[in-house]
Design a protein around this motif. Structure first.
Motif: not given
Length: 122
Positions: A16-21
């Motif tokens: 899981v790479k990251d959360y997105i704005c």
């Protein structure tokens, strides 16, 4: 859980790479990594978008990455975790008590259909 939460999940890996704005995403901008989560809005914000949010909604509580344990698990991650490992188009929704195994409808048909111990997965 935040309905608008989004996380990048590479289909070929378990990372899981990251959360997105969400604000950048709403404006069709390039996907920007989120640095903050607003509990009241249930949305994620990058460093540029949190300032206007904070000015407009000063009473909201925003958690930065140092408080990431207060961020919700994104819907995309939940969907990824509930996807059958063997049948990628199916979601696991049953539990076989005989085999102590989560099952999707195809798994039930292929491996568990003669077992009378299927229960709904909660």
């Amino acid at each position: 859980m935040a309905a608008s939460a989004k996380s990048l999940v590479d289909q070929s890996s378990n990372e899981v790479k990251d959360y997105i704005c969400n604000a950048c995403e709403d404006q069709n901008n390039a996907e920007t990594s989120a640095d903050f989560y607003c509990k009241q809005c249930e949305r994620f914000y990058c460093g540029n978008c949190i300032d206007p949010h904070g000015k407009a909604l000063a009473k909201h509580t925003a958690f930065g990455r140092v408080d990431i344990d207060k961020w919700p698990v994104s819907k995309k991650v939940v969907d990824f975790l509930l996807t059958c490992y063997e049948h990628k188009d199916n979601k696991v929704d049953k539990f076989c008590t005989t085999h102590s195994q989560l099952c999707c409808p195809q798994c039930v048909f292929n491996y568990h259909r003669y077992v009378n111990s299927l229960q709904w997965f909660c």
